[in-house]
Design a protein around this motif. Structure first.
Motif, PDB file in Angstrom:
ATOM      1  N   MET A   1       0.846  -1.203   0.000  1.00 50.40           N
ATOM      2  CA  MET A   1       0.000   0.000   0.000  1.00 50.40           C
ATOM      3  C   MET A   1       0.881   1.253   0.000  1.00 50.40           C
ATOM      4  N   LEU A   2       0.400   2.302  -0.635  1.00 55.78           N
ATOM      5  CA  LEU A   2       1.134   3.556  -0.640  1.00 55.78           C
ATOM      6  C   LEU A   2       1.274   4.107   0.775  1.00 55.78           C
ATOM      7  N   GLU A   3       2.305   4.910   0.973  1.00 55.97           N
ATOM      8  CA  GLU A   3       2.502   5.549   2.281  1.00 55.97           C
ATOM      9  C   GLU A   3       1.499   6.676   2.528  1.00 55.97           C
ATOM     10  N   ALA A   4       1.167   7.389   1.448  1.00 51.44           N
ATOM     11  CA  ALA A   4       0.353   8.589   1.613  1.00 51.44           C
ATOM     12  C   ALA A   4      -0.469   8.879   0.361  1.00 51.44           C
ATOM     13  N   VAL A   5      -1.632   9.465   0.600  1.00 51.11           N
ATOM     14  CA  VAL A   5      -2.447   9.994  -0.498  1.00 51.11           C
ATOM     15  C   VAL A   5      -2.750  11.456  -0.168  1.00 51.11           C
ATOM     16  N   ILE A   6      -2.445  12.315  -1.121  1.00 55.40           N
ATOM     17  CA  ILE A   6      -2.617  13.760  -0.960  1.00 55.40           C
ATOM     18  C   ILE A   6      -3.795  14.198  -1.824  1.00 55.40           C
ATOM     19  N   PHE A   7      -4.840  14.697  -1.187  1.00 57.10           N
ATOM     20  CA  PHE A   7      -6.059  15.076  -1.893  1.00 57.10           C
ATOM     21  C   PHE A   7      -6.132  16.587  -2.102  1.00 57.10           C
ATOM     22  N   ASP A   8      -6.603  16.975  -3.263  1.00 63.90           N
ATOM     23  CA  ASP A   8      -7.071  18.334  -3.481  1.00 63.90           C
ATOM     24  C   ASP A   8      -8.387  18.493  -2.711  1.00 63.90           C
ATOM     25  N   MET A   9      -8.826  19.723  -2.501  1.00 64.00           N
ATOM     26  CA  MET A   9     -10.097  19.945  -1.814  1.00 64.00           C
ATOM     27  C   MET A   9     -11.224  20.298  -2.787  1.00 64.00           C
ATOM     28  N   ASP A  10     -11.119  21.455  -3.458  1.00 66.54           N
ATOM     29  CA  ASP A  10     -12.206  21.928  -4.313  1.00 66.54           C
ATOM     30  C   ASP A  10     -12.366  21.056  -5.550  1.00 66.54           C
ATOM     31  N   GLY A  11     -13.564  20.571  -5.757  1.00 65.40           N
ATOM     32  CA  GLY A  11     -13.831  19.753  -6.928  1.00 65.40           C
ATOM     33  C   GLY A  11     -13.291  18.340  -6.820  1.00 65.40           C
ATOM     34  N   THR A  12     -12.757  17.974  -5.643  1.00 60.83           N
ATOM     35  CA  THR A  12     -12.223  16.629  -5.417  1.00 60.83           C
ATOM     36  C   THR A  12     -12.859  15.998  -4.181  1.00 60.83           C
ATOM     37  N   LEU A  13     -12.746  16.667  -3.048  1.00 61.55           N
ATOM     38  CA  LEU A  13     -13.429  16.230  -1.828  1.00 61.55           C
ATOM     39  C   LEU A  13     -14.707  17.040  -1.578  1.00 61.55           C
ATOM     40  N   PHE A  14     -14.634  18.333  -1.865  1.00 59.90           N
ATOM     41  CA  PHE A  14     -15.742  19.246  -1.564  1.00 59.90           C
ATOM     42  C   PHE A  14     -16.418  19.701  -2.856  1.00 59.90           C
ATOM     43  N   GLN A  15     -17.752  19.601  -2.864  1.00 57.71           N
ATOM     44  CA  GLN A  15     -18.533  20.028  -4.027  1.00 57.71           C
ATOM     45  C   GLN A  15     -18.684  21.559  -3.997  1.00 57.71           C
ATOM     46  N   THR A  16     -17.623  22.197  -4.375  1.00 56.84           N
ATOM     47  CA  THR A  16     -17.543  23.659  -4.319  1.00 56.84           C
ATOM     48  C   THR A  16     -18.664  24.323  -5.108  1.00 56.84           C
ATOM     49  N   ASP A  17     -19.122  23.657  -6.152  1.00 54.53           N
ATOM     50  CA  ASP A  17     -20.155  24.223  -7.011  1.00 54.53           C
ATOM     51  C   ASP A  17     -21.408  24.609  -6.232  1.00 54.53           C
ATOM     52  N   LYS A  18     -21.676  23.907  -5.141  1.00 50.68           N
ATOM     53  CA  LYS A  18     -22.904  24.159  -4.382  1.00 50.68           C
ATOM     54  C   LYS A  18     -22.892  25.506  -3.663  1.00 50.68           C
ATOM     55  N   ILE A  19     -21.702  26.027  -3.373  1.00 52.25           N
ATOM     56  CA  ILE A  19     -21.638  27.331  -2.708  1.00 52.25           C
ATOM     57  C   ILE A  19     -20.956  28.395  -3.554  1.00 52.25           C
ATOM     58  N   LEU A  20     -20.393  27.961  -4.679  1.00 49.72           N
ATOM     59  CA  LEU A  20     -19.621  28.889  -5.500  1.00 49.72           C
ATOM     60  C   LEU A  20     -20.474  30.032  -6.040  1.00 49.72           C
ATOM     61  N   GLU A  21     -21.570  29.692  -6.689  1.00 42.88           N
ATOM     62  CA  GLU A  21     -22.370  30.712  -7.363  1.00 42.88           C
ATOM     63  C   GLU A  21     -22.968  31.707  -6.382  1.00 42.88           C
ATOM     64  N   ILE A  22     -23.504  31.208  -5.269  1.00 46.17           N
ATOM     65  CA  ILE A  22     -24.119  32.134  -4.310  1.00 46.17           C
ATOM     66  C   ILE A  22     -23.063  33.022  -3.647  1.00 46.17           C
ATOM     67  N   SER A  23     -21.886  32.455  -3.382  1.00 51.35           N
ATOM     68  CA  SER A  23     -20.820  33.241  -2.760  1.00 51.35           C
ATOM     69  C   SER A  23     -20.274  34.283  -3.731  1.00 51.35           C
ATOM     70  N   LEU A  24     -20.141  33.897  -4.990  1.00 52.07           N
ATOM     71  CA  LEU A  24     -19.643  34.826  -5.996  1.00 52.07           C
ATOM     72  C   LEU A  24     -20.672  35.927  -6.267  1.00 52.07           C
ATOM     73  N   ASP A  25     -21.950  35.535  -6.313  1.00 52.13           N
ATOM     74  CA  ASP A  25     -23.012  36.531  -6.493  1.00 52.13           C
ATOM     75  C   ASP A  25     -23.012  37.540  -5.342  1.00 52.13           C
TER      76      ASP A  25
END
Length: 219
Positions: A1-25
Motif C-alpha cells: 500500500m502507498l505511504e500517503a495519499v494527498i487530496f485536493d479539496m475543491d472539486g475533489t473532496l468538496f462540491q464547491t459548485d454548491k456554494i460557489l455561485e451564491i458566494s460569488l453573487d
C-alpha cells in the motif's frame, strides 16, 4: 500500500459548485453596492479557472481593478464562502468516509493540499468532521511561490514520503504529482477538463474507485 495519499479539496473532496455561485453573487453584489462593478457576475469565467490560487482568480476576473480592490474582494469572498459552509449549503462528494476509512485501515496517511486559504479549508474540515482522518491540511498560503507542486514537495519532505499519490481534478494537481515523483489520479468531476485529465496516470469517476485502484499501486 502507498505511504500517503494527498487530496485536493475543491472539486475533489468538496462540491464547491454548491456554494460557489451564491458566494460569488454575494461578492459581486457587494462590489456593485460600492460602484466597483456594473456587469453580470462572471460565474462561467470563474468555473474555467477553478483551482488556481485566489490572487490569480481576481487578476483574471477583475483585470482593470487595482490590487487594493482585489484584496478587499478576496477577503469578502472568503467570508461568504465560510459562512455558506457553516450554514450547511455545501456538500462533500460521495464515499469519502469509506475511502478514508480504507486508507486509515491500511496505514496510509491522508493529506489535503489545496489552493484554498487556510480559513476556508478549516471551515470544511471542521463542519464535516474530517480532522480525525487527516495527518495535515495544507494551504497554498504556506508556500511563498503559490505553486501546488511546491506545496506537495513540502509535505513529502516534512513526512519523509517515498511513495504516494496526488488525487485531484485539475492540471495543477497532476503537475504536483509528476513534479514530485508521485502517481497522479485525476477526478472526472464537476470542474475537470478532459484535456487536463488526459495527462493523469489514472482517472476515476467516483472516489470509491480508489479502494480498488490504490492497492495496485503498492510497491
Amino acid at each position: 500500500m502507498l505511504e500517503a495519499v494527498i487530496f485536493d479539496m475543491d472539486g475533489t473532496l468538496f462540491q464547491t459548485d454548491k456554494i460557489l455561485e451564491i458566494s460569488l453573487d454575494d461578492t459581486f453584489q457587494y462590489l456593485r453596492s460600492m460602484n466597483k462593478w456594473s456587469k453580470a457576475t462572471p460565474i462561467d469565467q470563474y468555473r474555467e479557472i477553478m483551482g488556481v490560487p485566489l490572487p490569480e482568480v481576481w487578476e483574471t476576473l477583475m483585470p482593470d481593478h487595482c490590487n487594493a480592490d482585489r484584496e478587499k474582494t478576496d477577503a469578502y469572498f472568503l467570508e461568504r464562502l465560510v459562512e455558506n459552509i457553516r450554514s450547511g449549503k455545501g456538500a462533500l462528494y460521495p464515499n469519502i468516509e469509506e475511502v478514508f476509512h480504507f486508507l486509515q485501515e491500511n496505514h496510509c496517511s491522508i493529506f489535503i493540499a489545496s489552493n484554498g486559504l487556510t480559513k476556508y479549508l478549516n471551515a470544511i474540515v471542521d463542519y464535516y468532521q474530517l480532522g480525525h482522518w487527516l495527518t495535515e491540511t495544507c494551504s497554498i498560503e504556506q508556500i511563498e511561490s503559490l505553486n501546488k507542486s511546491d506545496l506537495v514537495q513540502r509535505i513529502i519532505k516534512k513526512y519523509g514520503i517515498t511513495n504516494g499519490a496526488v488525487v485531484g481534478d485539475r492540471l495543477s494537481d497532476i503537475h504536483a504529482a509528476k513534479d514530485n515523483g508521485l502517481v497522479s489520479i485525476g477526478c472526472h468531476f464537476d470542474f475537470a477538463q478532459k484535456e487536463e485529465l488526459a495527462q493523469a496516470d489514472i482517472v476515476v469517476g467516483d472516489l470509491i474507485e480508489l479502494i480498488s485502484v490504490l492497492p495496485e499501486l503498492a510497491t
